[in-house]
Design a protein around this motif. Structure first.
Motif, PDB file in Angstrom:
ATOM      1  N   ASP A 250      35.861  12.389 -32.531  1.00 24.74           N
ATOM      2  CA  ASP A 250      35.189  13.045 -31.402  1.00 24.74           C
ATOM      3  C   ASP A 250      33.922  12.248 -31.076  1.00 24.74           C
ATOM      4  N   ARG A 251      33.830  11.703 -29.887  1.00 28.18           N
ATOM      5  CA  ARG A 251      32.695  10.838 -29.521  1.00 28.18           C
ATOM      6  C   ARG A 251      31.729  11.547 -28.562  1.00 28.18           C
ATOM      7  N   SER A 252      31.700  12.874 -28.609  1.00 34.36           N
ATOM      8  CA  SER A 252      30.840  13.600 -27.678  1.00 34.36           C
ATOM      9  C   SER A 252      29.387  13.697 -28.172  1.00 34.36           C
ATOM     10  N   ALA A 253      29.105  13.262 -29.444  1.00 40.02           N
ATOM     11  CA  ALA A 253      27.735  13.359 -29.973  1.00 40.02           C
ATOM     12  C   ALA A 253      26.859  12.271 -29.355  1.00 40.02           C
ATOM     13  N   ASN A 254      25.605  12.531 -29.124  1.00 39.17           N
ATOM     14  CA  ASN A 254      24.679  11.519 -28.596  1.00 39.17           C
ATOM     15  C   ASN A 254      23.631  11.195 -29.637  1.00 39.17           C
TER      16      ASN A 254
END
Ligand code: NDP
Ligand code: 8X3
Length: 254
Positions: A250-254
């Motif tokens: 999941d690459r939604s973290a900033n």
């Protein structure tokens, strides 16, 4: 001596293909399933080849199973084989959106139904002794998770572990236990899983050269016909077209 085989879920897919394969080889058959008309038609057809006994049964109904198995005609009473094949997947929605009734149905069928037939038929397999076999239908979903596999995969993980554990308890009886773990196979399984959605079914198999029910039947026939001193513990099959997906991130973290 005639060999007798009990198959759960013989009204379609792998179970039906196994019934045909073993009938060709002259095995006597006890065939079970819920859809009475399909069951009767198959039994009528195969009775030209061998002795066949139809049992209209829901594997989730423990009391019906007990009664039907207790009253099997003497001719079919001693078993050389049991194929625990009845099973299903319902849906591929993510867990938070699933219907608990579907989860209950998978657990009741794939786990409890398989437990019932195994326990109730074990004395008849042990009476046969050396050379007798239980073949359970597990799945790659019991070893490898994928989105939407949740309870279905977990039921097949049960089947995998139960199969291995049974071997320990059957040591000395001569009864063998095998867990067959197929990947993508073309059968009504996917129509059931997708709630009858034919377009989704077609898309699932398009160009995939999926394993066919006859392939599984041939594999099971081979397993049951191994020399009596050999136990195939686990057999995992996939079509060549199918491999494992990579780990999902999941690459939604900033
Ligand atoms: P099908 O849907 O073609 O056949 C399933 C069979 O199970 C039918 O005969 C059905 O009969 C029977 N069944 C379902 N519920 C019950 C019940 N409550 N009581 C009695 N019988 C029942 O599927 P497959 O042949 O493909 O699948 C057979 C097994 O193999 C299943 O356990 C499945 O999980 C497993 N499997 C399938 C794979 C695939 O891709 N197809 C891959 C890996 C494993 P009826 O409705 O008449 O009762
Ligand atoms: C069925 C095979 O990959 O759809 O057990 O779970 S899979």
């Amino acid at each position: 001596m005639t060999s007798t085989l009990f198959i759960t879920g013989a009204t379609s897919g792998f179970g039906e293909a196994c019934a045909r394969r073993f009938a060709q080889a002259g095995w006597s058959l006890v065939l079970s399933g819920r859809r009475a008309s399909r069951l009767q038609a198959l039994c009528d057809e195969l009775s030209a080849l061998t002795d066949v006994y139809p049992l209209e049964l829901d594997v989730r109904d423990r009391h019906a199973m007990e009664a039907a198995i207790a009253t099997l005609p003497a001719k079919f009473a001693k078993l050389r084989g049991l194929i625990n094949n009845a099973g299903l997947a319902l849906g591929t929605d993510p867990a938070p959106q699933c219907d608990l009734n579907d989860w209950d149905t998978m657990v009741d069928t794939n786990i409890k139904g398989l437990m019932y037939s195994t326990r109730l038929l074990l004395p008849r397999l042990i009476a046969h002794g050396r050379g007798a076999s239980i073949v359970n239908l597990g799945s790659i979903a019991g070893s490898y998770p994928y989105p939407g596999s949740h309870v279905y995969g977990a039921t097949k993980a049960f089947v995998r572990q139960f199969s291995l554990s049974l071997r320990c308890d059957l040591q000395g009886t001569g009864v063998r236990v095998t867990n067959i773990e197929p990947g993508l196979c073309e059968s009504e399984f996917s129509l059931v899983r997708f709630g009858g959605d034919q377009a989704r079914y077609d898309a699932t198999y398009a160009g995939a050269e999926a394993i066919q029910s006859e392939d599984i039947a041939e594999t099971i026939f081979w397993v049951l016909n191994q020399p009596a001193h050999i136990n195939i513990n686990t057999l995992e099959l996939m079509p060549v077209s199918q491999t494992w997906a990579g780990f999902a991130i999941d690459r939604s973290a900033n």
